[in-house]
Design a protein around this motif. Structure first.
Motif, PDB file in Angstrom:
ATOM      1  N   UNK A 162     -23.259   6.667  31.606  1.00 31.68           N
ATOM      2  CA  UNK A 162     -22.354   7.253  30.749  1.00 31.68           C
ATOM      3  C   UNK A 162     -22.637   8.131  29.557  1.00 31.68           C
ATOM      4  N   UNK A 163     -23.425   7.573  28.844  1.00 33.18           N
ATOM      5  CA  UNK A 163     -23.914   8.664  27.800  1.00 33.18           C
ATOM      6  C   UNK A 163     -23.858  10.077  28.241  1.00 33.18           C
ATOM      7  N   UNK A 164     -24.391  10.334  29.400  1.00 31.90           N
ATOM      8  CA  UNK A 164     -24.536  11.756  29.506  1.00 31.90           C
ATOM      9  C   UNK A 164     -23.422  12.843  29.020  1.00 31.90           C
ATOM     10  N   UNK A 165     -22.480  12.490  29.070  1.00 34.44           N
ATOM     11  CA  UNK A 165     -21.401  13.015  28.541  1.00 34.44           C
ATOM     12  C   UNK A 165     -21.255  13.242  26.915  1.00 34.44           C
ATOM     13  N   UNK A 166     -21.904  12.543  26.810  1.00 35.12           N
ATOM     14  CA  UNK A 166     -22.068  13.471  25.166  1.00 35.12           C
ATOM     15  C   UNK A 166     -23.760  13.554  24.704  1.00 35.12           C
ATOM     16  N   UNK A 167     -25.100  13.145  25.745  1.00 31.06           N
ATOM     17  CA  UNK A 167     -25.821  13.589  24.984  1.00 31.06           C
ATOM     18  C   UNK A 167     -26.014  14.740  25.615  1.00 31.06           C
ATOM     19  N   UNK A 168     -25.461  15.654  26.830  1.00 31.81           N
ATOM     20  CA  UNK A 168     -25.855  16.971  26.917  1.00 31.81           C
ATOM     21  C   UNK A 168     -24.305  18.008  27.546  1.00 31.81           C
ATOM     22  N   UNK A 169     -23.638  16.944  27.248  1.00 31.44           N
ATOM     23  CA  UNK A 169     -22.321  17.251  27.408  1.00 31.44           C
ATOM     24  C   UNK A 169     -21.297  18.622  27.136  1.00 31.44           C
ATOM     25  N   UNK A 170     -21.888  18.608  25.932  1.00 25.38           N
ATOM     26  CA  UNK A 170     -21.626  19.633  25.481  1.00 25.38           C
ATOM     27  C   UNK A 170     -21.622  20.980  26.052  1.00 25.38           C
ATOM     28  N   UNK A 171     -23.120  20.859  25.625  1.00 25.74           N
ATOM     29  CA  UNK A 171     -23.893  21.697  26.116  1.00 25.74           C
ATOM     30  C   UNK A 171     -24.271  22.927  27.511  1.00 25.74           C
ATOM     31  N   UNK A 172     -23.764  21.941  27.777  1.00 28.67           N
ATOM     32  CA  UNK A 172     -22.969  22.335  29.431  1.00 28.67           C
ATOM     33  C   UNK A 172     -22.104  22.896  30.012  1.00 28.67           C
ATOM     34  N   UNK A 173     -20.779  22.457  29.178  1.00 23.90           N
ATOM     35  CA  UNK A 173     -19.645  22.859  28.403  1.00 23.90           C
ATOM     36  C   UNK A 173     -19.662  24.558  27.757  1.00 23.90           C
TER      37      UNK A 173
ATOM     38  N   UNK B  54     -20.925  10.048  17.768  1.00 24.23           N
ATOM     39  CA  UNK B  54     -22.819  10.032  18.324  1.00 24.23           C
ATOM     40  C   UNK B  54     -23.321  11.654  18.125  1.00 24.23           C
ATOM     41  N   UNK B  55     -24.559  11.586  18.619  1.00 26.52           N
ATOM     42  CA  UNK B  55     -25.209  12.875  18.612  1.00 26.52           C
ATOM     43  C   UNK B  55     -25.182  13.458  19.686  1.00 26.52           C
ATOM     44  N   UNK B  56     -25.009  14.226  19.246  1.00 22.65           N
ATOM     45  CA  UNK B  56     -25.006  15.547  20.942  1.00 22.65           C
ATOM     46  C   UNK B  56     -25.838  17.053  20.804  1.00 22.65           C
ATOM     47  N   UNK B  57     -26.793  17.337  21.609  1.00 21.29           N
ATOM     48  CA  UNK B  57     -27.975  18.553  21.039  1.00 21.29           C
ATOM     49  C   UNK B  57     -27.256  19.902  21.784  1.00 21.29           C
ATOM     50  N   UNK B  58     -28.288  21.094  20.892  1.00 20.81           N
ATOM     51  CA  UNK B  58     -27.734  21.898  21.883  1.00 20.81           C
ATOM     52  C   UNK B  58     -29.072  23.010  21.724  1.00 20.81           C
ATOM     53  N   UNK B  59     -29.673  23.073  23.002  1.00 14.92           N
ATOM     54  CA  UNK B  59     -30.447  23.499  23.164  1.00 14.92           C
ATOM     55  C   UNK B  59     -30.671  24.388  22.331  1.00 14.92           C
ATOM     56  N   UNK B  60     -31.877  25.176  22.538  1.00 13.05           N
ATOM     57  CA  UNK B  60     -32.252  26.831  21.528  1.00 13.05           C
ATOM     58  C   UNK B  60     -32.153  28.052  22.548  1.00 13.05           C
ATOM     59  N   UNK B  61     -31.005  28.517  22.168  1.00 14.30           N
ATOM     60  CA  UNK B  61     -30.336  29.615  22.590  1.00 14.30           C
ATOM     61  C   UNK B  61     -28.614  29.449  23.299  1.00 14.30           C
ATOM     62  N   UNK B  62     -28.352  28.072  23.333  1.00 10.76           N
ATOM     63  CA  UNK B  62     -27.188  27.777  23.180  1.00 10.76           C
ATOM     64  C   UNK B  62     -26.163  28.009  22.311  1.00 10.76           C
ATOM     65  N   UNK B  63     -25.514  27.909  22.651  1.00  9.34           N
ATOM     66  CA  UNK B  63     -23.960  28.004  21.484  1.00  9.34           C
ATOM     67  C   UNK B  63     -23.552  26.778  20.935  1.00  9.34           C
ATOM     68  N   UNK B  64     -23.434  26.390  19.273  1.00 10.19           N
ATOM     69  CA  UNK B  64     -23.143  24.856  19.743  1.00 10.19           C
ATOM     70  C   UNK B  64     -21.755  24.754  18.965  1.00 10.19           C
TER      71      UNK B  64
END
Length: 469
Positions: free
Chosen positions: A174-185, A209-219
């Motif tokens: 279930x952690x994917x919602x936090x790990x990468x969910x914000x970048x997808x949204x 908890x930490x999330x991440x935004x890959x290069x080029x993604x708007x935080x």
């Protein structure tokens, strides 16, 4: 404080899920010296003293901040007072994020405030906040399936249904919602995102908890709702009316700051036999006081090493590492590996799953070292610890060493209640049971007594690239 007798501790681990995975302990003799160390450690109070002092005198220790620096200084003083050798800080640098104001409130149709915590690396709203309609996703996969651009001008709200498990496996699910969910949204055009906390509780304490935004993604602004408030918001959604929400998050990146590892040693008698690395992480999130994550881990491993420090010197040097910045990027573990990859490490082990009893052993020794694994399993069995068929090597801070082919031991703690408090304001000293903490120390003392004194050479194992080193 009340201590559990061995017979009672032995019963703690044997729930039905464990029995299905149990490997019978080997019928091999256990060194009486190991038995004596193990049983004496059940009365340990050093670990509790460490975690009590760290949480009381330092408190929250967000990576890269002044509080983490105070924690390093505290650790040096504590480890020196305990008698460890070669105590020092090895500095590193990291990109640091700090929390600001955070608030969420349903404006219509059912006005009420919600409890929320920004995720690490979250973007910020204007100081006055934003107001926008929410779009509900019952699961992370539903968010993934939404068309790009479909969330423009809206706040995504992603739910989940994490349940408690002994091994903590639902965190990865279930952690994917936090790990990468914000970048997808963000990619789908959302103004912001709220997730139901990645936790197994039903309280009003949000899990950061930490999330991440890959290069080029708007935080974008990203936060976790407490499970209870997320469930309330879900009930509102079921009423079928549009929901408008006001969100204020004002965190910011402060640039590059200091972090670092605190290192201490129990010198061995045979430098050629190699180094056993143990430890946990010193930093914590800033909502609680970092008792179970990971004050307990550094306390457990240090208390176990102290028991060998106070007796006959072990064959192998035991290196205790209190890693910096595990929570927000792992700068400490990366710095340790860069500085020490040429050292003769033969084993690595990490404690970072709270303070409840150890119930399972996993190892990844080379075939030639099967006898060490057998002796270890036999020595741990009276503590109620079963042997797993899985390979050892878990832990973010030891991952670079394991990836390079260093053997590993996992002493898995019961995680049934860990994610009730993980990354919340409820991560405080009161969540630690001193008797279960002492059982951890006994398990780690046993492991060190067996491994650090093994007469065999401890061989490298298959590295991440499949080659033995």
């Amino acid at each position: 404080m009340t201590k559990f007798p061995l017979a009672v501790i032995g019963l703690l681990a044997f729930s039905a899920p464990v029995l299905a995975q149990r490997v019978p302990p080997p019928q091999v003799p256990v060194d009486p010296h190991v038995v004596a160390l193990r049983d004496a450690a059940l009365k340990d109070d050093v670990a509790y003293d460490i975690v009590e002092g760290l949480t009381t005198e330092v408190g929250p220790r967000l990576a890269g901040t002044e509080a983490e620096a105070r924690a390093r200084a505290w650790a040096v003083a504590k480890l020196t007072a305990l008698g460890f050798k070669n105590v020092r800080i090895e500095p590193a640098r990291m990109q640091t994020w700090v929390r600001g104001d955070e608030a969420a409130e349903v404006m219509s149709p059912f006005p009420q405030k919600l409890r929320v915590a920004a995720l690490g690396n979250s973007g910020a709203t204007p100081a006055s906040g934003i107001t926008a309609p929410i779009v509900y996703f019952a699961s992370f996969n539903d968010l993934v399936a939404a068309p790009d651009g479909s969330l423009k001008g809206k706040i995504a709200f992603v739910s989940n249904a994490m349940a408690a498990t002994q091994d903590g496996s639902t965190y990865g699910t279930f952690g994917a919602a936090r790990f990468v969910g914000p970048a997808i949204a963000s990619r789908k055009g959302a103004l912001a995102i709220l997730i139901k906390s990645i936790g197994s509780d039903h309280s009003r304490a949000p899990h950061t908890g930490v999330t991440s935004f890959p290069a080029g993604a708007q935080a974008i602004p990203a936060a976790a709702l407490s499970v209870a408030d997320a469930e309330n918001l879900e009930r509102m959604v079921k009423r079928g009316q549009p929901i408008n929400l006001h969100l204020t998050l004002t965190p910011h990146q402060v640039g590059e700051t200091d972090t670092g590892n605190v290192i201490a040693e129990v010198p061995g008698t045979d430098p050629a036999a190699g180094i056993v690395v143990i430890g946990g992480h010193l930093d914590s999130w800033d909502l609680g006081t970092g008792a179970i994550d990971d004050g307990a881990g550094v306390a457990i491993t240090t208390a176990a090493a102290k028991r060998l420090l106070d007796g006959p010197a072990p064959r192998r040097t035991i290196r205790v590492v209190w890693f910096g910045d595990e929570e927000t990027g792992g700068a400490g573990s990366k710095a340790y590996f860069a500085a020490h990859k040429g050292d003769h490490h033969v084993l690595a082990a990490e404690s970072d799953f709270g303070a409840d009893h150890v119930w399972r052993l996993a190892t990844n020794f080379a075939p030639d070292n099967a006898a060490i694994a057998d002796r270890l399993a036999a020595a741990l069995a009276p503590l109620g610890i079963v042997r797993s068929r899985d390979k050892g090597g878990d832990g973010a801070d030891i991952a670079p060493l394991v990836g390079a082919g260093v053997a590993a031991v996992d002493l898995n703690q019961d995680g049934t209640r860990y994610f009730d408090y993980h990354h919340t304001p409820e991560d405080v000293l009161d969540r630690i049971d001193p008797a279960q903490l002492a059982q951890n120390v006994a398990a780690w003392t046993t492991m060190l007594a067996v491994v650090a004194n093994a007469s065999e050479d401890i061989a490298p194992v298959a590295a991440a690239d499949g080659k033995a080193r």
